[in-house]
Design a protein around this motif. Structure first.
Motif, PDB file in Angstrom:
ATOM      1  N   SER A 138       0.849  -1.176   0.000  1.00 16.77           N
ATOM      2  CA  SER A 138       0.000   0.000   0.000  1.00 16.77           C
ATOM      3  C   SER A 138       0.896   1.240   0.000  1.00 16.77           C
ATOM      4  CB  SER A 138      -0.905   0.015   1.232  1.00 16.77           C
ATOM      5  OG  SER A 138      -0.121   0.204   2.404  1.00 16.77           O
ATOM      6  N   ASP A 139       0.360   2.337  -0.471  1.00 21.59           N
ATOM      7  CA  ASP A 139       1.143   3.572  -0.520  1.00 21.59           C
ATOM      8  C   ASP A 139       1.580   4.015   0.873  1.00 21.59           C
ATOM      9  OD1 ASP A 139      -0.729   5.077  -3.274  1.00 21.59           O
ATOM     10  OD2 ASP A 139       0.949   3.666  -3.254  1.00 21.59           O
ATOM     11  N   SER A 140       0.782   3.699   1.873  1.00 22.35           N
ATOM     12  CA  SER A 140       1.068   4.169   3.228  1.00 22.35           C
ATOM     13  C   SER A 140       2.279   3.488   3.855  1.00 22.35           C
ATOM     14  CB  SER A 140      -0.160   3.973   4.119  1.00 22.35           C
ATOM     15  OG  SER A 140      -0.506   2.603   4.184  1.00 22.35           O
ATOM     16  N   VAL A 141       2.677   2.324   3.332  1.00 19.95           N
ATOM     17  CA  VAL A 141       3.818   1.611   3.920  1.00 19.95           C
ATOM     18  C   VAL A 141       4.967   1.412   2.945  1.00 19.95           C
ATOM     19  CG1 VAL A 141       2.225   0.394   5.452  1.00 19.95           C
ATOM     20  CG2 VAL A 141       3.072  -0.744   3.372  1.00 19.95           C
ATOM     21  N   LYS A 142       4.771   1.740   1.686  1.00 22.10           N
ATOM     22  CA  LYS A 142       5.804   1.523   0.676  1.00 22.10           C
ATOM     23  C   LYS A 142       7.079   2.275   1.060  1.00 22.10           C
ATOM     24  CE  LYS A 142       4.082   1.331  -3.344  1.00 22.10           C
ATOM     25  NZ  LYS A 142       3.436   1.696  -4.627  1.00 22.10           N
ATOM     26  N   GLY A 143       8.187   1.566   0.990  1.00 19.36           N
ATOM     27  CA  GLY A 143       9.467   2.160   1.356  1.00 19.36           C
ATOM     28  C   GLY A 143       9.830   1.998   2.820  1.00 19.36           C
ATOM     29  N   ARG A 144       8.861   1.627   3.659  1.00 13.18           N
ATOM     30  CA  ARG A 144       9.125   1.436   5.092  1.00 13.18           C
ATOM     31  C   ARG A 144       8.975  -0.024   5.508  1.00 13.18           C
ATOM     32  NH1 ARG A 144       5.857   3.554   8.770  1.00 13.18           N
ATOM     33  NH2 ARG A 144       3.996   3.575   7.425  1.00 13.18           N
ATOM     34  N   PHE A 145       8.052  -0.739   4.886  1.00 13.00           N
ATOM     35  CA  PHE A 145       7.783  -2.140   5.223  1.00 13.00           C
ATOM     36  C   PHE A 145       8.311  -3.044   4.118  1.00 13.00           C
ATOM     37  CE2 PHE A 145       3.727  -1.503   8.035  1.00 13.00           C
ATOM     38  CZ  PHE A 145       4.412  -0.551   8.781  1.00 13.00           C
ATOM     39  N   THR A 146       8.733  -4.251   4.512  1.00 13.69           N
ATOM     40  CA  THR A 146       9.183  -5.250   3.548  1.00 13.69           C
ATOM     41  C   THR A 146       8.536  -6.585   3.866  1.00 13.69           C
ATOM     42  OG1 THR A 146      11.329  -4.144   3.304  1.00 13.69           O
ATOM     43  CG2 THR A 146      11.156  -6.433   2.545  1.00 13.69           C
ATOM     44  N   ILE A 147       7.887  -7.158   2.871  1.00 17.30           N
ATOM     45  CA  ILE A 147       7.264  -8.469   3.042  1.00 17.30           C
ATOM     46  C   ILE A 147       8.178  -9.522   2.428  1.00 17.30           C
ATOM     47  CG2 ILE A 147       5.925  -8.309   0.890  1.00 17.30           C
ATOM     48  CD1 ILE A 147       3.648  -9.778   2.378  1.00 17.30           C
ATOM     49  N   SER A 148       8.249 -10.678   3.073  1.00 21.89           N
ATOM     50  CA  SER A 148       9.075 -11.767   2.554  1.00 21.89           C
ATOM     51  C   SER A 148       8.514 -13.088   3.061  1.00 21.89           C
ATOM     52  CB  SER A 148      10.536 -11.602   3.009  1.00 21.89           C
ATOM     53  OG  SER A 148      10.629 -11.654   4.418  1.00 21.89           O
ATOM     54  N   ARG A 149       9.043 -14.174   2.547  1.00 13.04           N
ATOM     55  CA  ARG A 149       8.582 -15.480   3.001  1.00 13.04           C
ATOM     56  C   ARG A 149       9.706 -16.494   2.884  1.00 13.04           C
ATOM     57  NH1 ARG A 149       3.552 -16.874  -0.424  1.00 13.04           N
ATOM     58  NH2 ARG A 149       3.627 -18.819   0.774  1.00 13.04           N
ATOM     59  N   ASP A 150       9.617 -17.525   3.719  1.00 14.11           N
ATOM     60  CA  ASP A 150      10.535 -18.654   3.678  1.00 14.11           C
ATOM     61  C   ASP A 150       9.685 -19.907   3.599  1.00 14.11           C
ATOM     62  OD1 ASP A 150      13.444 -19.648   5.654  1.00 14.11           O
ATOM     63  OD2 ASP A 150      12.314 -20.697   4.108  1.00 14.11           O
ATOM     64  N   ASN A 151       9.527 -20.426   2.404  1.00 15.88           N
ATOM     65  CA  ASN A 151       8.652 -21.584   2.225  1.00 15.88           C
ATOM     66  C   ASN A 151       9.212 -22.846   2.879  1.00 15.88           C
ATOM     67  OD1 ASN A 151       6.632 -20.177   0.911  1.00 15.88           O
ATOM     68  ND2 ASN A 151       7.377 -20.664  -1.146  1.00 15.88           N
ATOM     69  N   ASN A 152      10.499 -22.886   3.114  1.00 20.44           N
ATOM     70  CA  ASN A 152      11.073 -24.036   3.828  1.00 20.44           C
ATOM     71  C   ASN A 152      10.601 -24.073   5.273  1.00 20.44           C
ATOM     72  OD1 ASN A 152      12.572 -25.036   1.635  1.00 20.44           O
ATOM     73  ND2 ASN A 152      14.192 -23.544   2.016  1.00 20.44           N
TER      74      ASN A 152
END
Length: 123
Positions: free
Chosen positions: A61-75
């Motif tokens: 979302s524009d409100s969090v872009k540049g401050r938040f990072t989403i990631s995942r570890d499928n293992n």
């Protein structure tokens, strides 16, 4: 069906960082688009971020872009939301969501929701 469990919420000061985690016991989680919504009392739930099953496509979302990072570890059957430069307006209950279709569908109407974890940012 997947059962989503969030962790990592808490009380932090403005300008600091916090990392949320979301785990699922079902292996199907690794094939789902996943993401985060948040909700403030009295307001509708707001989309925050999404990631495709492979961890290649991310949406914010524009409100969090540049401050938040989403990631995942499928293992590890786990998804993360690294939240940086937190602001008081980020205070909300954060929900982990998942959808077997794609990130566009997840942004609109996620199929599965966790119970939520409270994040409070003090000024």
């Amino acid at each position: 069906q997947v059962h989503l469990v969030e962790s990592g919420g808490g009380l932090v000061q403005s300008g600091t960082s916090l990392r949320l985690s979301c785990t699922a016991s079902e292996r199907a989680f690794t094939t789902y688009a996943t993401g985060w919504f948040r909700q403030v009392p009295g307001k509708e739930r707001e989309f925050v971020a999404a990631i495709d099953w492979a961890g290649i496509i991310t949406i914010y979302s524009d409100s969090v872009k540049g401050r938040f990072t989403i990631s995942r570890d499928n293992n590890k059957n786990t998804m993360y939301l690294q939240m940086g430069t937190l602001k008081p307006e980020d205070t909300a209950v954060y929900y982990c969501v998942a959808d077997p279709r794609n990130t566009d569908q997840l942004k609109r109407v996620p199929a599965y929701w966790g119970q939520g974890t409270q994040v409070t940012v003090s000024s």
